[in-house]
Design a protein around this motif. Structure first.
Motif, PDB file in Angstrom:
ATOM      1  N   SER A 224       0.316  -2.754  -1.127  1.00 49.91           N
ATOM      2  CA  SER A 224      -0.344  -3.935  -0.604  1.00 49.91           C
ATOM      3  C   SER A 224      -1.207  -3.520   0.585  1.00 49.91           C
ATOM      4  N   ASP A 225      -2.388  -4.088   0.673  1.00 47.11           N
ATOM      5  CA  ASP A 225      -3.318  -3.791   1.761  1.00 47.11           C
ATOM      6  C   ASP A 225      -3.581  -5.091   2.518  1.00 47.11           C
ATOM      7  N   VAL A 226      -2.910  -5.268   3.665  1.00 44.07           N
ATOM      8  CA  VAL A 226      -3.063  -6.519   4.415  1.00 44.07           C
ATOM      9  C   VAL A 226      -4.407  -6.596   5.120  1.00 44.07           C
ATOM     10  N   VAL A 227      -4.993  -5.468   5.460  1.00 42.51           N
ATOM     11  CA  VAL A 227      -6.295  -5.459   6.143  1.00 42.51           C
ATOM     12  C   VAL A 227      -7.389  -5.958   5.208  1.00 42.51           C
ATOM     13  N   ASP A 228      -7.415  -5.426   3.986  1.00 39.03           N
ATOM     14  CA  ASP A 228      -8.441  -5.817   3.013  1.00 39.03           C
ATOM     15  C   ASP A 228      -7.992  -6.973   2.116  1.00 39.03           C
ATOM     16  N   ASP A 229      -6.789  -7.504   2.337  1.00 40.33           N
ATOM     17  CA  ASP A 229      -6.260  -8.667   1.621  1.00 40.33           C
ATOM     18  C   ASP A 229      -6.224  -8.457   0.119  1.00 40.33           C
ATOM     19  N   GLY A 230      -5.359  -7.524  -0.310  1.00 39.22           N
ATOM     20  CA  GLY A 230      -5.222  -7.281  -1.734  1.00 39.22           C
ATOM     21  C   GLY A 230      -4.138  -6.283  -2.040  1.00 39.22           C
ATOM     22  N   MET A 231      -4.115  -5.842  -3.283  1.00 38.34           N
ATOM     23  CA  MET A 231      -3.162  -4.842  -3.754  1.00 38.34           C
ATOM     24  C   MET A 231      -3.925  -3.718  -4.430  1.00 38.34           C
ATOM     25  N   TYR A 232      -3.262  -2.569  -4.521  1.00 32.76           N
ATOM     26  CA  TYR A 232      -3.913  -1.430  -5.154  1.00 32.76           C
ATOM     27  C   TYR A 232      -2.915  -0.626  -5.967  1.00 32.76           C
ATOM     28  N   LEU A 233      -3.434   0.096  -6.925  1.00 33.55           N
ATOM     29  CA  LEU A 233      -2.680   1.089  -7.667  1.00 33.55           C
ATOM     30  C   LEU A 233      -3.422   2.401  -7.489  1.00 33.55           C
ATOM     31  N   GLU A 234      -2.660   3.434  -7.170  1.00 37.52           N
ATOM     32  CA  GLU A 234      -3.246   4.734  -6.841  1.00 37.52           C
ATOM     33  C   GLU A 234      -2.616   5.809  -7.712  1.00 37.52           C
ATOM     34  N   LEU A 235      -3.426   6.741  -8.178  1.00 41.99           N
ATOM     35  CA  LEU A 235      -2.960   7.908  -8.920  1.00 41.99           C
ATOM     36  C   LEU A 235      -3.378   9.138  -8.132  1.00 41.99           C
ATOM     37  N   ALA A 236      -2.392   9.939  -7.714  1.00 46.09           N
ATOM     38  CA  ALA A 236      -2.695  11.122  -6.912  1.00 46.09           C
ATOM     39  C   ALA A 236      -2.061  12.357  -7.534  1.00 46.09           C
ATOM     40  N   ASP A 237      -2.753  13.455  -7.471  1.00 42.46           N
ATOM     41  CA  ASP A 237      -2.239  14.736  -7.941  1.00 42.46           C
ATOM     42  C   ASP A 237      -1.109  15.149  -6.998  1.00 42.46           C
ATOM     43  N   ALA A 238       0.100  15.240  -7.506  1.00 48.98           N
ATOM     44  CA  ALA A 238       1.266  15.545  -6.674  1.00 48.98           C
ATOM     45  C   ALA A 238       1.218  16.957  -6.115  1.00 48.98           C
ATOM     46  N   SER A 239       0.415  17.826  -6.690  1.00 46.42           N
ATOM     47  CA  SER A 239       0.349  19.206  -6.210  1.00 46.42           C
ATOM     48  C   SER A 239      -0.714  19.390  -5.131  1.00 46.42           C
ATOM     49  N   ASP A 240      -1.500  18.337  -4.841  1.00 45.98           N
ATOM     50  CA  ASP A 240      -2.612  18.464  -3.885  1.00 45.98           C
ATOM     51  C   ASP A 240      -2.621  17.281  -2.927  1.00 45.98           C
ATOM     52  N   ARG A 241      -1.608  17.185  -2.064  1.00 49.72           N
ATOM     53  CA  ARG A 241      -1.460  16.049  -1.162  1.00 49.72           C
ATOM     54  C   ARG A 241      -2.575  15.968  -0.113  1.00 49.72           C
TER      55      ARG A 241
END
Length: 82
Positions: A16-33
């Protein structure tokens, strides 16, 4: 949640993003933080608009297609939840 594409592990985060007033889904490469999110879909609580951002190289198309379908499903479900 984590998922693998072509042998590389990826993390999926719903937030949840309270600053931008919304929600997000994120996909990140676990080997490259250090690089941060590879793909991100944001859904605005104000108007329901969904936007996509991507920062990645050589991500399999299968991963992108799966992520977009998952973002639509999970962000719409979150919107409809009581």
């Amino acid at each position: 949640m984590s998922i693998a594409f072509e042998g590389r592990r990826h993390e999926v985060l719903l937030g949840s993003d309270v600053v931008d007033d919304g929600m997000y889904l994120e996909l990140a490469d676990a080997s490259d933080r250090v690089a941060g999110a590879s793909l991100l879909v944001f859904r605005s609580d104000a108007d329901g608009r969904m936007t996509f951002s991507g920062r990645c190289k050589d991500l399999p198309l299968e991963a992108v297609e799966w992520f977009l379908a998952e973002a639509k499903r999970r962000l719409v479900e979150a919107e409809d939840a009581p």
